[in-house]
Enzyme design. Structure first.
Site, PDB file in Angstrom:
ATOM      1  N   LEU A 154       0.839  -1.198   0.000  1.00 50.37           N
ATOM      2  CA  LEU A 154       0.000   0.000   0.000  1.00 50.37           C
ATOM      3  C   LEU A 154       0.878   1.253   0.000  1.00 50.37           C
ATOM      4  O   LEU A 154       0.796   2.102   0.876  1.00 50.37           O
ATOM      5  CB  LEU A 154      -0.944  -0.001   1.203  1.00 50.37           C
ATOM      6  CG  LEU A 154      -2.222   0.838   1.036  1.00 50.37           C
ATOM      7  CD1 LEU A 154      -3.126   0.224  -0.026  1.00 50.37           C
ATOM      8  CD2 LEU A 154      -2.986   0.964   2.343  1.00 50.37           C
ATOM      9  N   GLY A 155       1.729   1.333  -1.024  1.00 51.47           N
ATOM     10  CA  GLY A 155       2.530   2.538  -1.220  1.00 51.47           C
ATOM     11  C   GLY A 155       1.721   3.576  -1.971  1.00 51.47           C
ATOM     12  O   GLY A 155       0.489   3.594  -1.913  1.00 51.47           O
TER      13      GLY A 155
ATOM     14  N   ILE B  32       1.091   3.956  -5.193  1.00 54.12           N
ATOM     15  CA  ILE B  32       0.198   3.396  -6.200  1.00 54.12           C
ATOM     16  C   ILE B  32      -0.892   2.559  -5.539  1.00 54.12           C
ATOM     17  O   ILE B  32      -2.076   2.688  -5.869  1.00 54.12           O
ATOM     18  CB  ILE B  32       0.996   2.575  -7.226  1.00 54.12           C
ATOM     19  CG1 ILE B  32       1.868   3.511  -8.078  1.00 54.12           C
ATOM     20  CG2 ILE B  32       0.073   1.742  -8.101  1.00 54.12           C
ATOM     21  CD1 ILE B  32       2.824   2.802  -9.013  1.00 54.12           C
TER      22      ILE B  32
ATOM     23  N   ILE C  19      -0.392  -5.460 -11.266  1.00 54.22           N
ATOM     24  CA  ILE C  19       0.062  -4.300 -12.032  1.00 54.22           C
ATOM     25  C   ILE C  19       1.455  -3.863 -11.536  1.00 54.22           C
ATOM     26  O   ILE C  19       1.881  -2.746 -11.815  1.00 54.22           O
ATOM     27  CB  ILE C  19      -0.943  -3.121 -11.921  1.00 54.22           C
ATOM     28  CG1 ILE C  19      -1.409  -2.882 -10.485  1.00 54.22           C
ATOM     29  CG2 ILE C  19      -2.162  -3.398 -12.796  1.00 54.22           C
ATOM     30  CD1 ILE C  19      -0.443  -2.217  -9.577  1.00 54.22           C
ATOM     31  N   ALA C  20       2.145  -4.772 -10.832  1.00 55.07           N
ATOM     32  CA  ALA C  20       3.418  -4.431 -10.207  1.00 55.07           C
ATOM     33  C   ALA C  20       4.599  -4.934 -11.037  1.00 55.07           C
ATOM     34  O   ALA C  20       5.114  -4.228 -11.907  1.00 55.07           O
ATOM     35  CB  ALA C  20       3.455  -4.988  -8.788  1.00 55.07           C
ATOM     36  N   ARG C  21       5.025  -6.167 -10.793  1.00 52.76           N
ATOM     37  CA  ARG C  21       6.118  -6.784 -11.513  1.00 52.76           C
ATOM     38  C   ARG C  21       5.756  -8.229 -11.834  1.00 52.76           C
ATOM     39  O   ARG C  21       5.198  -8.938 -10.999  1.00 52.76           O
ATOM     40  CB  ARG C  21       7.424  -6.734 -10.691  1.00 52.76           C
ATOM     41  CG  ARG C  21       8.113  -5.365 -10.718  1.00 52.76           C
ATOM     42  CD  ARG C  21       8.625  -5.058 -12.110  1.00 52.76           C
ATOM     43  NE  ARG C  21       9.279  -3.768 -12.222  1.00 52.76           N
ATOM     44  CZ  ARG C  21       8.677  -2.656 -12.613  1.00 52.76           C
ATOM     45  NH1 ARG C  21       7.394  -2.657 -12.896  1.00 52.76           N
ATOM     46  NH2 ARG C  21       9.358  -1.531 -12.723  1.00 52.76           N
TER      47      ARG C  21
ATOM     48  N   GLU D 214       8.547 -11.194 -19.927  1.00 55.91           N
ATOM     49  CA  GLU D 214       8.217 -10.200 -20.955  1.00 55.91           C
ATOM     50  C   GLU D 214       9.323 -10.102 -22.006  1.00 55.91           C
ATOM     51  O   GLU D 214      10.507 -10.175 -21.669  1.00 55.91           O
ATOM     52  CB  GLU D 214       8.014  -8.830 -20.291  1.00 55.91           C
ATOM     53  CG  GLU D 214       6.769  -8.787 -19.420  1.00 55.91           C
ATOM     54  CD  GLU D 214       6.545  -7.415 -18.788  1.00 55.91           C
ATOM     55  OE1 GLU D 214       7.318  -6.477 -19.090  1.00 55.91           O
ATOM     56  OE2 GLU D 214       5.605  -7.291 -17.997  1.00 55.91           O
TER      57      GLU D 214
ATOM     58  N   HIS E 154       2.061  -4.507 -20.215  1.00 56.01           N
ATOM     59  CA  HIS E 154       2.882  -3.673 -19.334  1.00 56.01           C
ATOM     60  C   HIS E 154       2.703  -2.199 -19.708  1.00 56.01           C
ATOM     61  O   HIS E 154       3.667  -1.450 -19.874  1.00 56.01           O
ATOM     62  CB  HIS E 154       4.354  -4.079 -19.413  1.00 56.01           C
ATOM     63  CG  HIS E 154       5.152  -3.617 -18.222  1.00 56.01           C
ATOM     64  ND1 HIS E 154       6.266  -4.281 -17.770  1.00 56.01           N
ATOM     65  CD2 HIS E 154       4.995  -2.550 -17.385  1.00 56.01           C
ATOM     66  CE1 HIS E 154       6.770  -3.645 -16.717  1.00 56.01           C
ATOM     67  NE2 HIS E 154       6.013  -2.585 -16.477  1.00 56.01           N
TER      68      HIS E 154
END
Length: 344
Positions: free
Chosen positions: A173-174, A176, A255-257, A286, A304
Site C-alpha cells: 500500500l505505497g 500506487i 500491475i506491479a512486476r 516479458e 505492461h
C-alpha cells in the site's frame, strides 16, 4: 569552480525542455551514446573514468537508458566516490540493487508518483474485468462467431459479479497501492484490506476504509480479489501454495512486476476452477506471455502499459531531473526509495 558532472542516460529530453536547460546551467551534462551504454562498454568506461568523477545519474525514460543491464555488485563498486544520486523513470526498481547504492551513500529516486494515477486506472480496469468477465465477452465479440457471441451473451452473466461490497486485498500500500484503494473504495464501494510492512496512519486507513492484516496468509484467505502493488524486490509472492490459500472463486490482479506471480500456477488454478479470473498487466518473461493464459478467456491481459499515459512520461522525465538537481544542491529529494537504508 567547475560545475558538477551528471550523466544523462537514454534518449533526448522530449517534454520538459526548459527544466533541462536549467539543469545544463547548473551541471555539466554528459549523455553517453547507445554504444557506450552497452554492458561491456559501460563497465569499461567506469573502470577507466571515461566520464570523470560524476556526481549524479538521471534516466528520464523507462524504455531507454538501461541498456547496461542490472546495477549490481559488478557495476555499483565501479561508480566514482563522488556519485550521490541516481534518479530514474519508472516506479519499479527490481533492476537495481538499491541496498548497494545505500552502502555507497548513493540515493536512489524513482518516478513512482508520476505513474500513480495511470497505474491505478489500469488496476481499476483489471478489477472490473476480472469481476465482470470482460475478457470472455471481449474475445467472443472479436471472434466474429455467432456461436461464441451468443455463448458469452447468455452464459457470462452467471459468473459475473459487481465489485461492490467485495473485498480487495492489496499487497503493497505505497503511493500506487493507496491510489488504487481510493478508487476502488470510493468508486466501487469495495472493502479494502492490505498487507505491507509499513502501515498507513489511522487517518489514511480510515479515508479508504482499509484494514491492515498482520500476515499475507490472512489477507489471501479474506480477499475476493488479490491485487499486487509491491515493488518487486522481494521475489515471487504468489506461488502455487499461496494461490491455493486464496478463497475458492477468488481473483488476482498484478500491475506491479511480472516476477511476483507464478503464471503457470495461476493457469493451473484457473483451469481447476480454484480461481475465477486473473488480470495481468505485467508478465514473468516479458515480452513473452504465458500461452496458457493467452488462450484462457478468464485471463485479462495487457502489455505492461499500466503507466503508459503521456502524463506519466512527462512526469518521469521531470522527476528524474528534479531529484538529481535537489540532491546535488542540498534540497530534499522528491521520491527517495532507499533513504531508510542509509546508516545514520
Amino acid at each position: 569552480m567547475s560545475k558538477p558532472t551528471i550523466l544523462h542516460l537514454g534518449d533526448d529530453i522530449k517534454f520538459n525542455t526548459e527544466l533541462y536547460a536549467s539543469i545544463k546551467d547548473l551541471f555539466t551534462v554528459i549523455q553517453p551514446t547507445l554504444e557506450e551504454r552497452q554492458r561491456d562498454a559501460f563497465l569499461e568506461a567506469l573502470r577507466t573514468k571515461k566520464w570523470g568523477d560524476f556526481a549524479g545519474v538521471m534516466k528520464p525514460f523507462w524504455s531507454t537508458g538501461g541498456e547496461m543491464g542490472r546495477w549490481d555488485k559488478e557495476l555499483v563498486p565501479l561508480l566514482p566516490a563522488s556519485m550521490k544520486v541516481y534518479a530514474a523513470a519508472g516506479a519499479g526498481f527490481d533492476w537495481a540493487d538499491v541496498d548497494l547504492f545505500a552502502e555507497r551513500g548513493i540515493l536512489y529516486c524513482n518516478g513512482a508518483s508520476a505513474s500513480s494515477e495511470a497505474v491505478a486506472d489500469m488496476a481499476i480496469y483489471h478489477i472490473l474485468s476480472v469481476f465482470r468477465n470482460m475478457q470472455w465477452t471481449n474475445m467472443a465479440a472479436r471472434s466474429l462467431s455467432t456461436e461464441q457471441f451468443l455463448d458469452a451473451h447468455h452464459k457470462s452473466p452467471y459468473t459475473s459479479r459487481n465489485p461492490q461490497g467485495h473485498t480487495l486485498g492489496i499487497i503493497g500500500l505505497g503511493n500506487i497501492g493507496y491510489r488504487i484503494a481510493v478508487k476502488a473504495n470510493k468508486g466501487f464501494d469495495m472493502r479494502i484490506i492490505y498487507y505491507d510492512p509499513y502501515p498507513k496512519s489511522a487517518e489514511q486507513e480510515a479515508a479508504v476504509g482499509a484494514t491492515r492484516k498482520e500476515t499475507l496468509e490472512e489477507l489471501l484467505g479474506e480477499s475476493d480479489c488479490v491485487l499486487l502493488a509491491a515493488p518487486g524486490t522481494g521475489g515471487r509472492i504468489l506461488n502455487a501454495t499461496r494461490i491455493s490459500q486464496i478463497k475458492k472463486g477468488g481473483r488476482i490482479v498484478n500491475i506491479a512486476r511480472g516476477g511476483l506471480v507464478d503464471t503457470d500456477a495461476v493457469a493451473d488454478a484457473l483451469e481447476s476452477g480454484h480461481l475465477q479470473a486473473v488480470g495481468l498487466d505485467v508478465h514473468e518473461d516479458e515480452p513473452n506471455v504465458n500461452p496458457r493464459l493467452a488462450a484462457n478467456r478468464s485471463a485479462s491481459l495487457t502489455c505492461h502499459t499500466a503507466g503508459g499515459a503521456i502524463e506519466t512520461n512527462i512526469g518521469f522525465e521531470r522527476l528524474s531531473m528534479e531529484n538529481v538537481r535537489n540532491v546535488l544542491t542540498g534540497q530534499p529529494p522528491l521520491t527517495p526509495v532507499n533513504k531508510h537504508m542509509f546508516k545514520q
